[in-house]
Design a protein around this motif. Structure first.
Motif, PDB file in Angstrom:
ATOM      1  N   ARG A  32       0.835  -1.199   0.000  1.00 45.09           N
ATOM      2  CA  ARG A  32       0.000   0.000   0.000  1.00 45.09           C
ATOM      3  C   ARG A  32       0.872   1.252   0.000  1.00 45.09           C
ATOM      4  O   ARG A  32       2.007   1.246   0.469  1.00 45.09           O
ATOM      5  N   ASN A  33       0.297   2.333  -0.486  1.00 41.56           N
ATOM      6  CA  ASN A  33       0.970   3.620  -0.548  1.00 41.56           C
ATOM      7  C   ASN A  33       0.841   4.317   0.810  1.00 41.56           C
ATOM      8  O   ASN A  33      -0.240   4.795   1.165  1.00 41.56           O
ATOM      9  N   LEU A  34       1.928   4.366   1.561  1.00 39.96           N
ATOM     10  CA  LEU A  34       1.888   4.951   2.901  1.00 39.96           C
ATOM     11  C   LEU A  34       1.666   6.461   2.865  1.00 39.96           C
ATOM     12  O   LEU A  34       1.051   7.020   3.772  1.00 39.96           O
ATOM     13  N   ASP A  35       2.149   7.125   1.805  1.00 38.95           N
ATOM     14  CA  ASP A  35       1.914   8.564   1.691  1.00 38.95           C
ATOM     15  C   ASP A  35       0.419   8.851   1.545  1.00 38.95           C
ATOM     16  O   ASP A  35      -0.086   9.825   2.095  1.00 38.95           O
ATOM     17  N   ARG A  36      -0.291   8.006   0.819  1.00 38.82           N
ATOM     18  CA  ARG A  36      -1.740   8.190   0.657  1.00 38.82           C
ATOM     19  C   ARG A  36      -2.451   7.966   1.996  1.00 38.82           C
ATOM     20  O   ARG A  36      -3.372   8.691   2.347  1.00 38.82           O
ATOM     21  N   LEU A  37      -2.007   6.972   2.749  1.00 37.83           N
ATOM     22  CA  LEU A  37      -2.596   6.724   4.073  1.00 37.83           C
ATOM     23  C   LEU A  37      -2.353   7.917   5.001  1.00 37.83           C
ATOM     24  O   LEU A  37      -3.255   8.351   5.718  1.00 37.83           O
ATOM     25  N   ARG A  38      -1.135   8.480   4.960  1.00 34.53           N
ATOM     26  CA  ARG A  38      -0.841   9.670   5.768  1.00 34.53           C
ATOM     27  C   ARG A  38      -1.716  10.841   5.327  1.00 34.53           C
ATOM     28  O   ARG A  38      -2.198  11.617   6.158  1.00 34.53           O
ATOM     29  N   ALA A  39      -1.934  10.986   4.024  1.00 32.32           N
ATOM     30  CA  ALA A  39      -2.779  12.068   3.504  1.00 32.32           C
ATOM     31  C   ALA A  39      -4.212  11.912   4.001  1.00 32.32           C
ATOM     32  O   ALA A  39      -4.878  12.906   4.318  1.00 32.32           O
ATOM     33  N   TYR A  40      -4.689  10.683   4.074  1.00 32.38           N
ATOM     34  CA  TYR A  40      -6.039  10.433   4.572  1.00 32.38           C
ATOM     35  C   TYR A  40      -6.160  10.905   6.021  1.00 32.38           C
ATOM     36  O   TYR A  40      -7.089  11.629   6.385  1.00 32.38           O
ATOM     37  N   TRP A  41      -5.211  10.498   6.870  1.00 34.59           N
ATOM     38  CA  TRP A  41      -5.276  10.887   8.279  1.00 34.59           C
ATOM     39  C   TRP A  41      -5.075  12.389   8.451  1.00 34.59           C
ATOM     40  O   TRP A  41      -5.688  13.013   9.316  1.00 34.59           O
ATOM     41  N   SER A  42      -4.253  12.983   7.615  1.00 37.94           N
ATOM     42  CA  SER A  42      -4.080  14.426   7.642  1.00 37.94           C
ATOM     43  C   SER A  42      -5.397  15.120   7.293  1.00 37.94           C
ATOM     44  O   SER A  42      -5.776  16.119   7.919  1.00 37.94           O
ATOM     45  N   LEU A  91     -18.723   3.929   8.448  1.00 43.18           N
ATOM     46  CA  LEU A  91     -20.144   3.570   8.524  1.00 43.18           C
ATOM     47  C   LEU A  91     -20.948   4.239   7.407  1.00 43.18           C
ATOM     48  O   LEU A  91     -21.774   3.606   6.749  1.00 43.18           O
ATOM     49  N   GLU A  92     -20.710   5.524   7.189  1.00 43.74           N
ATOM     50  CA  GLU A  92     -21.488   6.299   6.230  1.00 43.74           C
ATOM     51  C   GLU A  92     -21.171   5.955   4.774  1.00 43.74           C
ATOM     52  O   GLU A  92     -21.998   6.161   3.892  1.00 43.74           O
ATOM     53  N   THR A  93     -19.968   5.454   4.518  1.00 45.36           N
ATOM     54  CA  THR A  93     -19.596   5.105   3.141  1.00 45.36           C
ATOM     55  C   THR A  93     -19.788   3.611   2.854  1.00 45.36           C
ATOM     56  O   THR A  93     -19.471   3.145   1.769  1.00 45.36           O
ATOM     57  N   GLY A  94     -20.304   2.885   3.838  1.00 42.38           N
ATOM     58  CA  GLY A  94     -20.605   1.469   3.621  1.00 42.38           C
ATOM     59  C   GLY A  94     -19.439   0.526   3.804  1.00 42.38           C
ATOM     60  O   GLY A  94     -19.515  -0.642   3.420  1.00 42.38           O
ATOM     61  N   ALA A 148     -10.514   4.276  -3.621  1.00 40.77           N
ATOM     62  CA  ALA A 148     -11.964   4.494  -3.717  1.00 40.77           C
ATOM     63  C   ALA A 148     -12.532   4.942  -2.376  1.00 40.77           C
ATOM     64  O   ALA A 148     -13.378   5.850  -2.317  1.00 40.77           O
ATOM     65  N   PHE A 149     -12.081   4.343  -1.281  1.00 37.62           N
ATOM     66  CA  PHE A 149     -12.544   4.723   0.050  1.00 37.62           C
ATOM     67  C   PHE A 149     -12.154   6.168   0.351  1.00 37.62           C
ATOM     68  O   PHE A 149     -12.968   6.949   0.865  1.00 37.62           O
ATOM     69  N   PHE A 150     -10.927   6.544   0.042  1.00 33.70           N
ATOM     70  CA  PHE A 150     -10.433   7.898   0.290  1.00 33.70           C
ATOM     71  C   PHE A 150     -11.307   8.909  -0.461  1.00 33.70           C
ATOM     72  O   PHE A 150     -11.724   9.935   0.098  1.00 33.70           O
ATOM     73  N   GLN A 151     -11.614   8.619  -1.715  1.00 34.89           N
ATOM     74  CA  GLN A 151     -12.469   9.512  -2.503  1.00 34.89           C
ATOM     75  C   GLN A 151     -13.867   9.611  -1.897  1.00 34.89           C
ATOM     76  O   GLN A 151     -14.441  10.697  -1.824  1.00 34.89           O
ATOM     77  N   SER A 152     -14.398   8.490  -1.436  1.00 38.16           N
ATOM     78  CA  SER A 152     -15.710   8.495  -0.777  1.00 38.16           C
ATOM     79  C   SER A 152     -15.678   9.332   0.497  1.00 38.16           C
ATOM     80  O   SER A 152     -16.641  10.036   0.810  1.00 38.16           O
TER      81      SER A 152
END
Length: 138
Positions: free
Chosen positions: A47-57, A81-84, A115-119
């Protein structure tokens, strides 16, 4: 009943048509394998760790910018929960409830995380009117 320990994860790098162990730890995984012996592997991309860090940021930024009274960690659970992104669990009384699933590196592939990040971004914009600095710059 005790939980079985997770199997170790070894990393190999493709060089032409050969997989090369990334480190000594990965090389030692082959100690019991004879030359020419057939083995089974499961190919998974890291997995792309930079993308995971961006999500938490993004979550921390959303909490700070909107004055939400919840933490980034709680917002993360709400978004799942809200994105299923849930596991359905049947209770002894017959009722089914949704439990947030995991986005852990070993539980979700990179395409699913994208896809989850975009949702999550769409949810934050729709519900809280929040767009990250990155999205505003785009």
């Amino acid at each position: 009943m005790a939980k079985k320990p997770d199997k170790p994860v070894y990393s190999f790098i493709r060089k032409g048509n050969v997989l090369m162990p990334e480190m000594g730890y990965d090389l030692r995984a082959l100690d019991g394998v004879a030359n020419g012996q057939r083995v089974r592997i499961e190919v998974k991309e890291w997995r792309n760790l930079d993308r995971l860090r961006a999500y938490w940021s993004l979550l921390h930024e959303a909490v700070a910018s909107t004055g939400m009274s919840i933490s980034a960690e709680k917002l993360h659970e709400v978004i799942k929960l809200e994105t299923g992104l849930v596991d359905l669990v049947r209770l002894p009384n017959g009722m089914t409830v949704a439990i947030p699933s995991s986005i852990a590196l070993d539980k979700m592939g990179e395409p699913e995380f994208i896809a989850f990040f975009q949702s999550a971004e769409e949810f934050l914009a729709r519900v809280y009117g929040f767009a990250s600095e990155r999205e505003q710059a785009a």
